[in-house]
Design a protein around this motif. Structure first.
Motif, mmCIF file in Angstrom:
data_model
loop_
_atom_site.group_PDB
_atom_site.id
_atom_site.type_symbol
_atom_site.label_atom_id
_atom_site.label_comp_id
_atom_site.label_asym_id
_atom_site.label_seq_id
_atom_site.Cartn_x
_atom_site.Cartn_y
_atom_site.Cartn_z
ATOM 1 N N SER A 206 30.635 31.968 38.228
ATOM 2 C CA SER A 206 30.432 30.547 37.941
ATOM 3 C C SER A 206 31.516 29.674 38.565
ATOM 4 N N LYS A 207 32.744 30.198 38.696
ATOM 5 C CA LYS A 207 33.841 29.409 39.240
ATOM 6 C C LYS A 207 34.896 30.360 39.781
ATOM 7 N N THR A 208 35.383 30.098 40.999
ATOM 8 C CA THR A 208 36.375 30.988 41.613
ATOM 9 C C THR A 208 37.792 30.414 41.594
ATOM 10 N N ASN A 209 37.959 29.179 41.088
ATOM 11 C CA ASN A 209 39.312 28.597 40.996
ATOM 12 C C ASN A 209 39.529 27.950 39.629
ATOM 13 N N PRO A 210 39.460 28.747 38.550
ATOM 14 C CA PRO A 210 39.599 28.165 37.214
ATOM 15 C C PRO A 210 41.068 27.936 36.855
ATOM 16 N N TYR A 211 41.274 27.186 35.772
ATOM 17 C CA TYR A 211 42.599 27.062 35.184
ATOM 18 C C TYR A 211 42.893 28.320 34.348
ATOM 19 N N LEU A 212 44.155 28.492 34.033
ATOM 20 C CA LEU A 212 44.559 29.550 33.121
ATOM 21 C C LEU A 212 43.849 29.369 31.777
ATOM 22 N N ASN A 213 43.195 30.431 31.296
ATOM 23 C CA ASN A 213 42.458 30.443 30.022
ATOM 24 C C ASN A 213 41.180 29.607 30.042
ATOM 25 N N GLU A 214 40.723 29.186 31.212
ATOM 26 C CA GLU A 214 39.422 28.516 31.315
ATOM 27 C C GLU A 214 38.329 29.568 31.482
ATOM 28 N N PRO A 215 37.241 29.485 30.731
ATOM 29 C CA PRO A 215 36.213 30.538 30.819
ATOM 30 C C PRO A 215 35.436 30.473 32.128
ATOM 31 N N ILE A 216 35.165 31.661 32.681
ATOM 32 C CA ILE A 216 34.253 31.798 33.816
ATOM 33 C C ILE A 216 33.274 32.919 33.458
ATOM 34 N N SER A 217 32.127 32.922 34.093
ATOM 35 C CA SER A 217 31.107 33.936 33.804
ATOM 36 C C SER A 217 30.709 34.646 35.088
ATOM 37 N N ILE A 218 30.355 35.922 34.942
ATOM 38 C CA ILE A 218 29.884 36.729 36.061
ATOM 39 C C ILE A 218 28.525 37.311 35.678
ATOM 40 N N VAL A 219 27.551 37.141 36.561
ATOM 41 C CA VAL A 219 26.205 37.682 36.365
ATOM 42 C C VAL A 219 25.923 38.669 37.496
#
Length: 587
Positions: free
Chosen positions: A147-160
């Motif tokens: 969902s996102k390849t440059n998140p903030y620290l502790n920001e949720p991302i998802s992988i499908v």
């Protein structure tokens, strides 16, 4: 005399040589690329038991073990061989050894010689459009969507993880070779109840796809982080240029290893500008609520103060705020309750701390405002939630300072008594009892308690007698065993719903044993015509009997017709419905 001795010795040594066991290992090739596979055969010319293969270090087993036996007679001489076959895929480049395999023949243990194997860099394979492996490479793709390849620290991302399959290619089965590893991430898998095939596109071409796995990640470290890939071994059916007697296309079956590829995620640190001094690490979007169970109470009562945080973010990864109350309010350890769910966007829900508070003197008390800071990654800035100020009015005699000092020891002892009961709720109502209560002896309850054990014992003896009579009934025993086997095989079918062969074998056995339990026939007496007549005699409808025959036909055709998971789900559901229908209709 000398010639006779020579003939006897020659015959003796010939028998010894012919009695020796030949156990060897063969490789299909001694050198291969890392993108190729090798076949290993372990061959023995005697019938043996307890075959133990080597460890196959630095290799994955993509197929096998398969066993074949060759037995022939030529000019009155018997020739026998048994072969155990494995197909291996290398994990890395280098010079490796295939270790020794062992087998037991009689009382002796025999071992093969170790084999050397060289694994080189990937080699170019000839592009043959008719090669099943080439067709599978072009038509099967495992993709990881982030969902996102440059998140903030502790920001949720998802992988499908999606498996794409072209319309003219089929997948019989798959197994996981390597699971993805989420180092430096807090991870939570989202449960997928049923795998559903959907239509989509891959690189502009129409494809079917199925979602195999969903995972929510919270990065715990800044910088470039790597996610190891998901690797699957897939059994693929590809069309060929051949047709069978009925004109149907003959499919080729080939095993293929696919990988989702390594994923790189660049994690950004939380900004220093605007960071509050009491920031506890919360990232997401939250709301703070502080509520009191009472606004007014008596001096002898207690009240509860709830501190609750709701929203979407990294729950359980930040420090929960606390309350600071006046000393005249005794505060006990809070009871924490959580209502959290994980979805595609992260963790959502609430966490609540409930404090039990006991006032030690009358008066009007102020519950200070409580602040909670968090970082909102959508707006890229820090935000603060502040509760409203609450007031608690405690009614009772207002004590002066001297009285408070004189009764300090009494309050301390009261506090000890309260601590013994922890966070139990305080009783605010009195329960009165009648003065002239009925005597327990010779009351109705007394006689019920006295006679109840004898009644239960009498019922148990009757049930035991009925069961003993049934145990002597051969038909009942046979039906009971068949019913248990039917349940067992039906459970096995559900467990193997992703394996076509095992599923339909278990389903066929389950339905067969169910019919034996209600119709009371042996395997030797079974035939479709007799089952149909027996069911009709027991008032089962033709519609139900036709449904039974359809399920048996599907079980018989499973080896020759490519069924997918949806068909197996449907057959399992229909089998359950069929059992219910027969139970309702049979007389």
């Amino acid at each position: 005399m000398r010639n006779i001795l020579l003939v006897i010795l020659f015959g003796f040594f010939s028998c010894i040589i012919s009695a020796q066991v030949n156990f060897r290992a063969n490789l299909s090739k001694s050198s291969l690329g890392i993108n190729e596979r090798v076949r290993v055969d372990f061959i023995i010319d005697k019938d043996g038991d307890n075959f133990t293969p080597p460890e196959f270090e630095n290799f994955r087993i993509v197929a096998g073990p398969s066993q074949s036996i060759k037995n022939s007679w030529i000019n009155g001489k018997r020739s026998y061989s048994k072969t155990y076959t494995y197909f291996l895929s290398p994990i890395k480049k280098g010079n490796f050894k295939i270790g020794q395999a062992s087998i037991q023949v009689g009382d002796e243990i025999y071992k093969t010689m170790a084999l050397n194997l060289v694994v080189t860099s990937a080699v170019d394979k000839p592009l043959n459009p008719n090669d099943p492996s080439y067709v599978a490479d072009k038509n099967i793709h495992l993709v990881a969507e982030v969902s996102k390849t440059n998140p903030y620290l502790n920001e949720p991302i998802s992988i499908v993880y999606k498996l794409y399959v072209s319309p003219d290619t089929g997948v019989n089965n798959w197994r996981e070779l390597d699971a993805p590893r989420y180092a430096d991430f807090w991870s939570k898998n989202i449960n997928i109840k049923n795998l559903t095939v959907e239509n989509g596109t891959y690189k502009g071409e129409p494809y079917r796809y199925v979602i195999l796995r969903k995972t929510v990640l919270y990065p715990q470290k800044i910088g470039e982080l790597s996610i190891e890939p998901l690797v699957l071994d897939i059994t693929v059916q590809t069309p060929s240029n051949r047709r069978d007697f009925f004109g149907q296309i003959i499919n080729n079956t080939v095993n293929k290893t696919v990988s989702a590829g390594k994923i790189k995620v660049q994690v950004k640190p939380l900004p220093e500008m605007g960071r509050p001094n009491n920031f506890s690490g919360a990232v997401g979007k939250f709301d703070l609520f502080v509520t009191s169970s009472k606004k007014e109470l008596l001096l002898s009562e207690a009240f509860q103060l709830d501190l609750e945080i709701k929203g979407n973010g990294n729950f359980n990864l930040f420090a929960f705020p606390s309350i600071n109350l006046p000393q005249s309010l005794e505060v006990y350890e809070p009871e924490r309750s959580e209502k959290l769910t994980t979805n595609f966007k992260g963790i959502r829900g609430s966490i609540k701390d409930q404090y039990t508070i006991v006032p030690s003197s009358a008066g009007k008390y102020s519950i200070p405002r409580i602040s909670f800071n968090y970082f909102d990654p959508n707006d890229s800035k820090y935000k603060t939630q502040t509760s409203i100020q609450n007031y608690i009015n405690v009614k009772g005699a207002i004590t002066n300072n001297s009285r408070i000092e004189n009764n300090a020891e009494d309050r301390a002892s009261n506090k000890v008594d309260l601590m013994q009961y922890g966070n139990l709720s305080f009783k605010t109502k009195t329960k009165f009892k009648k003065i002239n209560q009925q005597i327990f002896f010779y009351s109705k309850i007394f006689w019920v308690i006295l006679l109840l054990p004898f009644t239960i014992l009498f019922i148990i003896l009757i049930i035991q007698r009925i069961l003993n009579n049934k145990k002597n009934d051969k038909n009942w025993i046979r039906a009971n065993i068949a019913k248990k086997l039917g349940k067992k095989y039906l459970s096995d079918a559900k467990k193997n719903i992703d394996n076509k062969t095992k599923f339909y074998e278990a389903l066929d056995k389950a339905m067969m044993n169910y019919l034996k339990s209600i119709l009371l026939f042996d395997n030797s007496e079974y035939n479709a015509k007799k089952v149909r007549e027996s069911l009709l005699n027991k008032s089962v409808s033709l519609k139900t009997i036709n449904l039974l025959e359809d399920i048996f036909n599907n079980c018989q055709m499973a080896r020759y017709t490519p069924f997918d998971t949806v068909d197996m789900d449907n057959d399992y559901r229909r089998a359950l419905e069929l059992i219910t229908l027969i139970n309702n209709e049979i007389k």
